[in-house]
Scaffold this active site. Structure first.
Site, PDB file in Angstrom:
ATOM      1  N   ASN A 163      -7.955  -2.823  -0.216  1.00 47.33           N
ATOM      2  CA  ASN A 163      -8.509  -3.782   0.740  1.00 47.33           C
ATOM      3  C   ASN A 163      -7.572  -4.060   1.906  1.00 47.33           C
ATOM      4  O   ASN A 163      -8.028  -4.350   3.019  1.00 47.33           O
ATOM      5  CB  ASN A 163      -8.831  -5.105   0.035  1.00 47.33           C
ATOM      6  N   ARG A 210      12.187   3.453   1.614  1.00 49.56           N
ATOM      7  CA  ARG A 210      12.232   4.091   0.302  1.00 49.56           C
ATOM      8  C   ARG A 210      12.323   5.607   0.500  1.00 49.56           C
ATOM      9  O   ARG A 210      12.117   6.111   1.599  1.00 49.56           O
ATOM     10  CB  ARG A 210      10.996   3.733  -0.530  1.00 49.56           C
ATOM     11  N   ASP A 276       0.703   1.526  -0.792  1.00 52.78           N
ATOM     12  CA  ASP A 276       1.676   1.669   0.291  1.00 52.78           C
ATOM     13  C   ASP A 276       2.189   3.103   0.390  1.00 52.78           C
ATOM     14  O   ASP A 276       2.397   3.631   1.490  1.00 52.78           O
ATOM     15  CB  ASP A 276       2.831   0.688   0.099  1.00 52.78           C
ATOM     16  N   GLY A 311       8.995  -0.135 -15.946  1.00 57.46           N
ATOM     17  CA  GLY A 311       8.279   1.113 -15.735  1.00 57.46           C
ATOM     18  C   GLY A 311       7.738   1.293 -14.333  1.00 57.46           C
ATOM     19  O   GLY A 311       7.009   2.265 -14.069  1.00 57.46           O
TER      20      GLY A 311
END
Length: 348
Positions: A163, A210, A276, A311
């Site tokens: 969304n 990242r 993302d 995790g």
């Protein structure tokens, strides 16, 4: 002997006169430097020139600080202001944080609109709507806050993580700043990131880098591992900036929702993660270029999210490998470039 003594005395007197050490009219006096009087005459002039240079430097510094304080854009035409950007806040059952973050971003210069991505099962409470209906922008204008639900009609929305990348109607600006409700980016830092985006409007520009790493560089198959902030800090290398605090062009909202592989959106829905990363894949695949990491302080005002769950890194690694398989290649591009505002840093 008297004659010899007289001769020696005459020679001694002559030597004294030659070196200026003896008495009498032949004694030499220390010479005054030829330009001493000229230097004396020019000393006031040199002092005036130094004072003028100092005044010019102070004036230049004062002007620079004034322009910086008022957000002067040297590339803009006189009397014109550059186009602003929309802030799109993703929220989930944290109404107090939403009020705080919406009020903050509405007060930042350059913000044209604030949109709230609402994915809760119930419609936004009326009290929340009224409190965020119109917010003040530094006393100069009013910024309207609009809730974006799944059907855009004000009713309950579905809870899909996709969304946050639905196309938004009625935006005047091309730039979208996507941010989570628990992240506060100072207005000056936000403005600098917007200026960086304006220099590369096809790229993702953000604050949370990242990296994707090859799990076994010597292996015959390419399997990827998700690199968290610490791997970026250690190596200075990154290939993604997360959409929790990043700028991108609004056309990527349409590409994500209507043109990206449906299997990727389905994977995000089923696993409740990695929307993302999916956006980073989409932009990198469209541009063939890396994102841009902006150095700047951001503040988390909420509790830890899903990234703190056990995790999480393993699940993100699975996303990397699954999306790469769906694309048929790895579109992410690594880089070591970082945008730094040199006006605010001594070391850059």
């Amino acid at each position: 002997m008297p004659r010899m003594t007289k001769l020696l005395l005459q020679l001694h007197a002559a030597a004294d006169r030659r070196h200026g050490g003896g008495p009498g009219p032949g004694r030499r006096h220390p010479l005054t430097p030829r330009h001493a009087s000229a230097a004396g005459r020019f000393a006031p002039t040199a002092l005036v020139l130094c004072l003028l240079a100092l005044a010019a430097a102070v004036t230049t510094l004062s002007l620079a600080l004034t322009l910086h304080r008022h957000g002067h854009d040297p590339g803009a035409a006189p009397g014109a202001s550059p186009r602003g950007f929309a802030v799109v806040i993703n929220t989930w059952r944290r109404h107090a944080l939403l009020r705080r973050s919406a009020a903050h971003y509405a007060a930042c210069p350059g913000v044209d609109a604030v949109r709230v991505v609402w994915s809760e099962p119930r419609p936004p409470p009326e009290r929340l709507r009224r409190g965020l209906a119109v917010l003040d922008n530094n006393g100069t204008r009013r910024v309207r806050v609009r809730f974006e639900t799944s059907n855009n009609g004000g009713s309950a929305g579905d809870s899909s993580l996709n969304n946050r990348f639905r196309p938004i109607r009625g935006l005047d600006a091309d730039a979208v700043f996507s941010v989570d409700d628990d992240l506060i980016v100072p207005c000056s830092t936000l403005r600098f990131a917007f200026d960086v985006w304006r220099s590369a409007p096809n790229a993702m520009v953000g604050f949370v880098p990242r990296m994707h790493w090859i799990a076994d560089p010597r292996g015959s198959t390419k399997e990827y591992r998700y690199g968290s902030w610490w791997s970026v800090w250690w190596t200075g290398t990154y290939s993604m900036v997360l959409s929790k605090a990043s700028f991108f062009h609004r056309r990527y909202l349409d590409l994500y929702t209507n043109q990206m592989l449906p299997s990727i959106r389905k994977y995000v829905n089923e696993n409740r993660n990695c929307e993302d990363i999916a956006m980073s894949f989409l932009v990198a695949n469209a541009t063939g270029a890396p994102p841009i990491w902006v150095q700047g302080r951001i503040f988390e005002i909420g509790s830890s999210g899903i990234s703190s769950l056990k995790g999480h890194g393993l699940q993100r690694s699975r996303c990397l490998n699954t999306f790469a398989a769906m694309y048929g290649h790895m579109p992410l591009v690594a880089t070591t470039v970082k945008a730094v505002d040199s006006r605010r840093s001594w070391f850059w």
